[in-house]
Design a protein around this motif. Structure first.
Motif, PDB file in Angstrom:
ATOM      1  N   CYS A  23      -8.241   0.987   0.582  1.00 47.81           N
ATOM      2  CA  CYS A  23      -8.777   1.573  -0.881  1.00 47.81           C
ATOM      3  C   CYS A  23      -7.550   2.586  -1.307  1.00 47.81           C
ATOM      4  CB  CYS A  23     -10.064   1.972  -0.743  1.00 47.81           C
ATOM      5  SG  CYS A  23     -10.287   3.847   0.177  1.00 47.81           S
ATOM      6  N   SER A  24      -6.767   2.924  -0.265  1.00 47.84           N
ATOM      7  CA  SER A  24      -5.777   4.170  -0.793  1.00 47.84           C
ATOM      8  C   SER A  24      -4.675   3.575  -1.935  1.00 47.84           C
ATOM      9  CB  SER A  24      -5.172   4.425   0.449  1.00 47.84           C
ATOM     10  OG  SER A  24      -5.579   4.840   1.562  1.00 47.84           O
ATOM     11  N   THR A  25      -4.148   4.448  -2.790  1.00 49.42           N
ATOM     12  CA  THR A  25      -3.497   4.057  -3.848  1.00 49.42           C
ATOM     13  C   THR A  25      -2.232   4.677  -3.910  1.00 49.42           C
ATOM     14  OG1 THR A  25      -4.496   5.691  -5.256  1.00 49.42           O
ATOM     15  CG2 THR A  25      -5.624   3.422  -5.301  1.00 49.42           C
ATOM     16  N   ALA A  26      -1.158   4.253  -4.441  1.00 50.19           N
ATOM     17  CA  ALA A  26       0.300   4.889  -4.540  1.00 50.19           C
ATOM     18  C   ALA A  26       0.639   4.703  -5.902  1.00 50.19           C
ATOM     19  CB  ALA A  26       1.225   3.909  -3.627  1.00 50.19           C
ATOM     20  N   SER A  27       1.599   5.647  -6.040  1.00 48.83           N
ATOM     21  CA  SER A  27       2.081   5.789  -7.471  1.00 48.83           C
ATOM     22  C   SER A  27       3.374   5.355  -7.873  1.00 48.83           C
ATOM     23  CB  SER A  27       2.108   7.407  -7.793  1.00 48.83           C
ATOM     24  OG  SER A  27       2.995   8.098  -7.114  1.00 48.83           O
ATOM     25  N   ILE A  28       4.008   4.469  -6.943  1.00 49.20           N
ATOM     26  CA  ILE A  28       5.457   3.727  -7.066  1.00 49.20           C
ATOM     27  C   ILE A  28       5.112   2.666  -7.995  1.00 49.20           C
ATOM     28  CG2 ILE A  28       7.471   2.943  -5.939  1.00 49.20           C
ATOM     29  CD1 ILE A  28       7.040   4.703  -3.735  1.00 49.20           C
TER      30      ILE A  28
ATOM     31  N   VAL B 126       9.673  -3.061 -21.613  1.00 46.80           N
ATOM     32  CA  VAL B 126       9.613  -3.079 -20.168  1.00 46.80           C
ATOM     33  C   VAL B 126       8.272  -3.766 -19.690  1.00 46.80           C
ATOM     34  CG1 VAL B 126       9.342  -1.454 -17.925  1.00 46.80           C
ATOM     35  CG2 VAL B 126      10.889  -0.775 -19.979  1.00 46.80           C
ATOM     36  N   SER B 127       8.223  -4.407 -18.429  1.00 46.30           N
ATOM     37  CA  SER B 127       7.293  -5.123 -17.950  1.00 46.30           C
ATOM     38  C   SER B 127       7.037  -4.618 -16.312  1.00 46.30           C
ATOM     39  CB  SER B 127       7.429  -6.535 -17.790  1.00 46.30           C
ATOM     40  OG  SER B 127       7.282  -7.029 -19.241  1.00 46.30           O
ATOM     41  N   ASN B 128       5.865  -4.655 -15.875  1.00 38.53           N
ATOM     42  CA  ASN B 128       5.923  -4.177 -14.518  1.00 38.53           C
ATOM     43  C   ASN B 128       5.815  -5.176 -13.702  1.00 38.53           C
ATOM     44  OD1 ASN B 128       5.518  -1.445 -15.083  1.00 38.53           O
ATOM     45  ND2 ASN B 128       3.308  -1.146 -14.844  1.00 38.53           N
ATOM     46  N   VAL B 129       6.839  -5.276 -12.304  1.00 40.89           N
ATOM     47  CA  VAL B 129       6.925  -6.236 -11.426  1.00 40.89           C
ATOM     48  C   VAL B 129       5.843  -5.883 -10.421  1.00 40.89           C
ATOM     49  CG1 VAL B 129       8.446  -7.232  -9.579  1.00 40.89           C
ATOM     50  CG2 VAL B 129       9.533  -6.511 -11.999  1.00 40.89           C
ATOM     51  N   ALA B 130       5.737  -4.654 -10.063  1.00 36.62           N
ATOM     52  CA  ALA B 130       4.766  -4.136  -9.173  1.00 36.62           C
ATOM     53  C   ALA B 130       4.239  -2.937  -9.144  1.00 36.62           C
ATOM     54  CB  ALA B 130       5.135  -4.619  -7.552  1.00 36.62           C
ATOM     55  N   SER B 131       2.779  -2.631  -8.847  1.00 35.01           N
ATOM     56  CA  SER B 131       2.518  -1.189  -8.895  1.00 35.01           C
ATOM     57  C   SER B 131       1.626  -0.945  -7.835  1.00 35.01           C
ATOM     58  CB  SER B 131       1.641  -1.061 -10.222  1.00 35.01           C
ATOM     59  OG  SER B 131       0.514  -2.008 -10.131  1.00 35.01           O
ATOM     60  N   ASN B 132       1.321   0.385  -7.561  1.00 40.52           N
ATOM     61  CA  ASN B 132       0.468   0.830  -6.342  1.00 40.52           C
ATOM     62  C   ASN B 132       1.419   0.525  -5.106  1.00 40.52           C
ATOM     63  OD1 ASN B 132      -1.681   1.825  -4.880  1.00 40.52           O
ATOM     64  ND2 ASN B 132      -2.466  -0.359  -4.792  1.00 40.52           N
ATOM     65  N   VAL B 133       2.573   0.762  -5.164  1.00 41.75           N
ATOM     66  CA  VAL B 133       3.647   0.450  -4.264  1.00 41.75           C
ATOM     67  C   VAL B 133       3.951   1.629  -3.191  1.00 41.75           C
ATOM     68  CG1 VAL B 133       6.173  -0.072  -3.512  1.00 41.75           C
ATOM     69  CG2 VAL B 133       4.862  -1.317  -5.396  1.00 41.75           C
TER      70      VAL B 133
END
Length: 230
Positions: free
Chosen positions: A153-158, A171-178
């Protein structure tokens, strides 16, 4: 009278032109092939880094901190920390170097037991969410998990984008929560709006196709791991 025989300036110019064209025809494909080989080598290198990061997380319950770079905070020179030695640098329960939520420095290649430079000879840059690299027990999930820095359940901001935020295109996101990103600047250091996104010290990075157009130039190669894989 004996007549001197030799080349005129025009003939020499023609010969030099022909030689130049031949060399250009040979060297250009060779340079392209060398660049392709280096990029393929880095792809294989990233696979080793991925295995090492996951192995480190399994053993230690967290990701490694970065190795400090020169000119970083005082904590980077407090024993046993030392900049640019490839060993992760910690401070208290966290990492010795960082800005905002993302900690940035060199890939800790000695700690991980991997090659720390890319095929162009530059040290790989390493960015990690501190909540995934600290020694504080994860306590936000239910139930909390002891002896680990993060859980499912941990989240990241990258965030990984498909183009630079200042390039003037959608701009489109390729990945989040990295939680972790490794960056190689390739053959040429950051010059375009796309590549500058990977060196500006924030939590946004760009992953896109190889591109040699001056304004949108991109020869970076980046690598990241999904938190769900971790």
């Amino acid at each position: 009278m004996k007549k001197n025989i030799g080349f005129t300036l025009i003939e020499l110019a023609v010969v030099l032109l022909i030689v130049g064209l031949i060399l250009a025809g040979i060297l250009t494909p060779m340079a392209t092939r060398l660049e392709q080989e280096r990029r393929s080598t880095l792809s294989a290198q990233y696979e080793d880094i991925e295995d090492a990061l996951i192995g480190f997380a399994v053993v230690n319950g967290r990701l490694p901190c970065p190795d400090c770079t020169s000119g970083t905070p005082a904590a980077c020179t407090n024993a046993p920390n030392s900049p640019n030695d490839g060993i992760e640098d910690t401070s208290g329960t966290g990492c010795a170097v960082g800005a905002i939520a993302t900690i940035e420095g060199n890939l800790p290649w000695v700690t991980l037991g991997v090659l720390g430079t890319d095929p162009w000879g530059s040290i790989l840059t390493y960015h990690v969410e501190e909540a995934f690299a600290d020694t504080v027990d994860e306590d936000t999930c239910t139930p909390a998990t002891a002896n680990v820095s993060f859980s499912l359940c941990s989240t990241a901001s990258i965030t990984i984008q498909d183009t630079g935020s200042t390039c003037g295109t959608p701009v489109s996101n390729v990945a989040s929560n990295v939680p972790v990103v490794v960056v190689s600047q390739g053959n040429q250091l950051a010059t375009s709006c796309n590549e500058l996104e990977n060196t500006d010290g924030n939590n946004t990075f760009v992953e896109m196709d190889y591109n040699l157009t001056t304004a949108t130039y991109y020869d970076d190669m980046i690598f990241w791991i999904s938190p769900f894989l971790l």
